[in-house]
Design an enzyme around this catalytic site. Structure first.
Site, PDB file in Angstrom:
ATOM      1  N   ASP A 126       0.836  -1.532  -0.284  1.00 16.41           N
ATOM      2  CA  ASP A 126       0.028  -0.141   0.006  1.00 16.41           C
ATOM      3  C   ASP A 126       1.020   1.152   0.070  1.00 16.41           C
ATOM      4  O   ASP A 126       2.071   1.187   0.092  1.00 16.41           O
ATOM      5  CB  ASP A 126      -1.318   0.273   1.237  1.00 16.41           C
ATOM      6  CG  ASP A 126      -0.126  -0.245   2.348  1.00 16.41           C
ATOM      7  OD1 ASP A 126       1.382   0.246   2.348  1.00 16.41           O
ATOM      8  OD2 ASP A 126      -0.385  -0.579   3.812  1.00 16.41           O
TER       9      ASP A 126
ATOM     10  N   ASP B 231       1.261   5.161   0.723  1.00 16.67           N
ATOM     11  CA  ASP B 231       1.347   6.677   2.558  1.00 16.67           C
ATOM     12  C   ASP B 231       1.423   7.761   1.818  1.00 16.67           C
ATOM     13  O   ASP B 231       2.518   7.570   1.315  1.00 16.67           O
ATOM     14  CB  ASP B 231       1.398   6.267   3.489  1.00 16.67           C
ATOM     15  CG  ASP B 231       1.436   4.404   4.388  1.00 16.67           C
ATOM     16  OD1 ASP B 231       0.474   4.143   4.087  1.00 16.67           O
ATOM     17  OD2 ASP B 231       1.712   3.509   4.695  1.00 16.67           O
TER      18      ASP B 231
ATOM     19  N   ASP C 119       9.784   5.674  12.967  1.00 18.37           N
ATOM     20  CA  ASP C 119      10.217   4.195  13.889  1.00 18.37           C
ATOM     21  C   ASP C 119      11.351   4.045  13.523  1.00 18.37           C
ATOM     22  O   ASP C 119      12.559   3.918  13.727  1.00 18.37           O
ATOM     23  CB  ASP C 119       9.268   3.321  13.548  1.00 18.37           C
ATOM     24  CG  ASP C 119       8.699   2.489  12.438  1.00 18.37           C
ATOM     25  OD1 ASP C 119       9.212   3.322  11.512  1.00 18.37           O
ATOM     26  OD2 ASP C 119       8.212   1.065  12.840  1.00 18.37           O
TER      27      ASP C 119
HETATM   28  P1  ATP Z   1       3.498  -1.661   5.605  1.00 18.88           P
HETATM   29  O1  ATP Z   1       4.501  -2.629   4.368  1.00 18.88           O
HETATM   30  O2  ATP Z   1       3.582  -3.180   6.970  1.00 18.88           O
HETATM   31  O3  ATP Z   1       1.938  -1.571   5.386  1.00 18.88           O
HETATM   32  P2  ATP Z   1       4.859  -0.190   6.840  1.00 18.88           P
HETATM   33  O4  ATP Z   1       6.277   0.583   6.706  1.00 18.88           O
HETATM   34  O5  ATP Z   1       4.022   0.435   5.349  1.00 18.88           O
HETATM   35  O6  ATP Z   1       4.715  -1.642   6.403  1.00 18.88           O
HETATM   36  P3  ATP Z   1       2.989   1.234   8.770  1.00 18.88           P
HETATM   37  O7  ATP Z   1       2.242   0.307   9.768  1.00 18.88           O
HETATM   38  O8  ATP Z   1       1.550   0.997   7.271  1.00 18.88           O
HETATM   39  O9  ATP Z   1       4.220   0.246   7.197  1.00 18.88           O
HETATM   40  O10 ATP Z   1       3.379   2.481   8.947  1.00 18.88           O
HETATM   41  C1  ATP Z   1       3.639   3.298   7.980  1.00 18.88           C
HETATM   42  C2  ATP Z   1       4.666   4.397   8.121  1.00 18.88           C
HETATM   43  O11 ATP Z   1       4.336   5.272   9.704  1.00 18.88           O
HETATM   44  C3  ATP Z   1       5.644   3.576   8.867  1.00 18.88           C
HETATM   45  O12 ATP Z   1       6.606   3.380   7.727  1.00 18.88           O
HETATM   46  C4  ATP Z   1       5.980   4.642   9.847  1.00 18.88           C
HETATM   47  O13 ATP Z   1       6.897   5.519   8.691  1.00 18.88           O
HETATM   48  C5  ATP Z   1       5.524   4.905  10.482  1.00 18.88           C
HETATM   49  N1  ATP Z   1       5.197   3.917  11.575  1.00 18.88           N
HETATM   50  C6  ATP Z   1       4.024   3.234  11.865  1.00 18.88           C
HETATM   51  N2  ATP Z   1       3.794   2.443  12.814  1.00 18.88           N
HETATM   52  C7  ATP Z   1       4.951   3.789  13.878  1.00 18.88           C
HETATM   53  C8  ATP Z   1       5.046   3.820  14.993  1.00 18.88           C
HETATM   54  N3  ATP Z   1       4.688   3.225  16.354  1.00 18.88           N
HETATM   55  N4  ATP Z   1       5.902   4.599  15.434  1.00 18.88           N
HETATM   56  C9  ATP Z   1       6.625   5.417  14.727  1.00 18.88           C
HETATM   57  N5  ATP Z   1       6.454   5.264  13.300  1.00 18.88           N
HETATM   58  C10 ATP Z   1       5.142   4.442  12.630  1.00 18.88           C
HETATM   59 MG    MG Z   2       2.254   0.743   4.978  1.00 20.73          MG
END
Ligand code: ATP
Ligand code: MG
Length: 421
Positions: A52, A54, A133
């Site tokens: 996805d 963001d 994070d």
């Molecule tokens: P995925 O491919 O699993 O969706 P993702 O990196 O996009 O991985 P998400 O959970 O969708 O992970 O979160 C989007 C973004 O928000 C992350 O890449 C990170 O930068 C930030 N993020 C998410 N959770 C946290 C957290 N608990 N603390 C700090 N930043 C976070």
């Molecule tokens: Mg994501």
């Protein structure tokens, strides 16, 4: 902020979601800053197709909502706007800022131990990058210039395959202990290592996970175990002792009993395989296997205390679920099937001649049979009984799982259908 050019990063622009690009353009046309961020940029750099996209912007959630028809603000801890574009939903977040200054006390809220309860202080792109994070999750892609903004050294960490928490890991884990689980999840999924301080701080902060609401931990468990990398994730959780705050009794059993560990690891590997070939998977089976060794032990204890085996198995399941949901809130729609899968084990072992058809017609028969196979291999050989149930299924293929769902029966449907005008 370091600017990385297309020649350096080599991202294939055709893999970037047109919907995400359209959302960025529309925000920019309204004079806001906007970038594609997070996991999508990381995955693009790793030549993987992102699941996805963001978008991050300096527009507030309200401003974003007013810009897109049908956009919805969701979330409390983090406000996010869901923007619909064709069939896609793009998550738009507003740049986060720092919480430390006095002015910001209103919109951010910290518990006495440093846990962030609310995090809706807004800031600049630079603030936003350091609030994320991991360095590998803090890259900002500009679809107009095709450049990437990298403030925390994320690109270097992607190249050297390292998971590095941004800032002081202990402080960041104290703010949000779930970050420790995220570290291990990404390490398992990407096959990256942990930097030394990222790893060491986990030892120090593991116990803080007990402060996280059980519902959030359940959501996180699904991501840990059901995304196709459950087996390596389990190994990392075990290694970094993070299974204990989630499933205390399982964790100690798995740590001391190699058979139980291999039983659970095998179920994880099977599930990973099914995810990779696109077959459906259910948390009821996987969590059922994860907790089975504890159910089994509780069952033995109750039997020794003189309870009738069927009763003992029933109570053991009930007790284990009750104790588990204090940490990880497994919803009834999964815990009830889990208990059925457990309760069937005794029947499968005993092969009661008059009940064979009833048993294979049970909705959970397949899952229960799969657990029996795992137990036969990893717990103790059951001899004839595995072959028996394999044969019965071949004799009555149409019967397998054909009984109506006992769990749904009798309950009125919650949602009323609205008539189309
Ligand atoms: P995925 O491919 O699993 O969706 P993702 O990196 O996009 O991985 P998400 O959970 O969708 O992970 O979160 C989007 C973004 O928000 C992350 O890449 C990170 O930068 C930030 N993020 C998410 N959770 C946290 C957290 N608990 N603390 C700090 N930043 C976070
Ligand atoms: Mg994501």
């Amino acid at each position: 902020v370091k600017v990385i050019t297309p020649e350096e990063h080599q991202i294939d622009p055709s893999l970037v979601s047109p919907a995400a690009i359209a959302v960025v353009r529309q925000l920019r046309n309204a004079q806001y800053q906007a970038y594609i961020v997070g996991g999508a940029v990381r995955d693009l750099l790793l030549k993987q197709r992102p699941k996805d996209f963001d978008v991050a912007t300096n527009a507030t959630p309200e401003q974003v909502r007013s810009l897109f028809r049908g956009a919805r603000i969701i979330g409390r801890r983090f406000q996010i706007v869901h923007v619909r574009h064709g069939r896609d939903i793009i998550e738009v977040t507003t740049f986060r800022g720092h919480h430390d200054d006095e002015d910001n006390k209103q919109s951010s809220h910290q518990s006495h131990k440093g846990l962030l309860l609310r995090d809706n202080v807004y800031g600049s792109l630079e603030d936003d990058a350091v609030r994320r994070d991991l360095t590998i999750n803090a890259l900002y892609y500009d679809p107009d210039t095709h450049t990437i903004l990298d403030q925390t050294g994320g690109l270097q960490d992607i190249v050297s395959k390292e998971i590095r928490v941004i800032g002081d890991p202990r402080k960041r884990y104290r703010e949000d202990p779930v970050r420790m689980l995220r570290v291990l999840r990404f390490a398992a999924r990407l096959q990256f290592g942990l930097t030394q301080s990222t790893a060491e701080a986990i030892d120090h902060c593991a116990a803080l996970l007990s402060e996280i609401p059980a519902a959030r931990l359940f959501d996180e468990c699904l991501k840990l175990f059901m995304s196709g990398h459950g087996a390596p994730t389990l190994a990392l959780l075990h290694q970094h002792k993070l299974l204990a705050p989630l499933f205390p009794e399982s964790a100690s059993l798995l740590a001391h009993d190699a058979k139980s560990f291999s039983l659970v690891a095998a179920a994880m590997a099977n599930t990973d395989h099914r995810v990779h070939i696109g077959k459906p998977v259910t948390p009821a089976f996987l969590l059922g296997v994860l907790l089975w060794p504890t159910v089994r032990r509780r069952f033995d204890t109750l039997c020794q205390a003189g309870e009738h085996p069927h009763e003992a198995l029933h109570s053991a399941g009930q007790q284990i679920i009750a104790e588990t949901i204090a940490h990880v809130a497994i919803p009834k729609r999964f815990s009830l099937p889990m208990r059925e899968i457990w309760n069937l084990q005794l029947k499968l072992e005993r092969m009661p001649p008059k009940k064979v058809k009833d048993i294979i017609a049970n909705r959970r028969f397949r899952a229960a049979y799969d657990l029996l196979l795992l137990r036969d291999e990893h717990e103790q050989p059951f001899g004839r009984c595995v072959a028996f149930w394999t044969e019965q299924q071949q004799l009555f293929p149409d019967l397998v799982g054909s009984a109506p769902d006992t769990l749904a029966a009798g309950k009125p449907r919650q949602r009323r259908r609205r008539r189309t005008p």
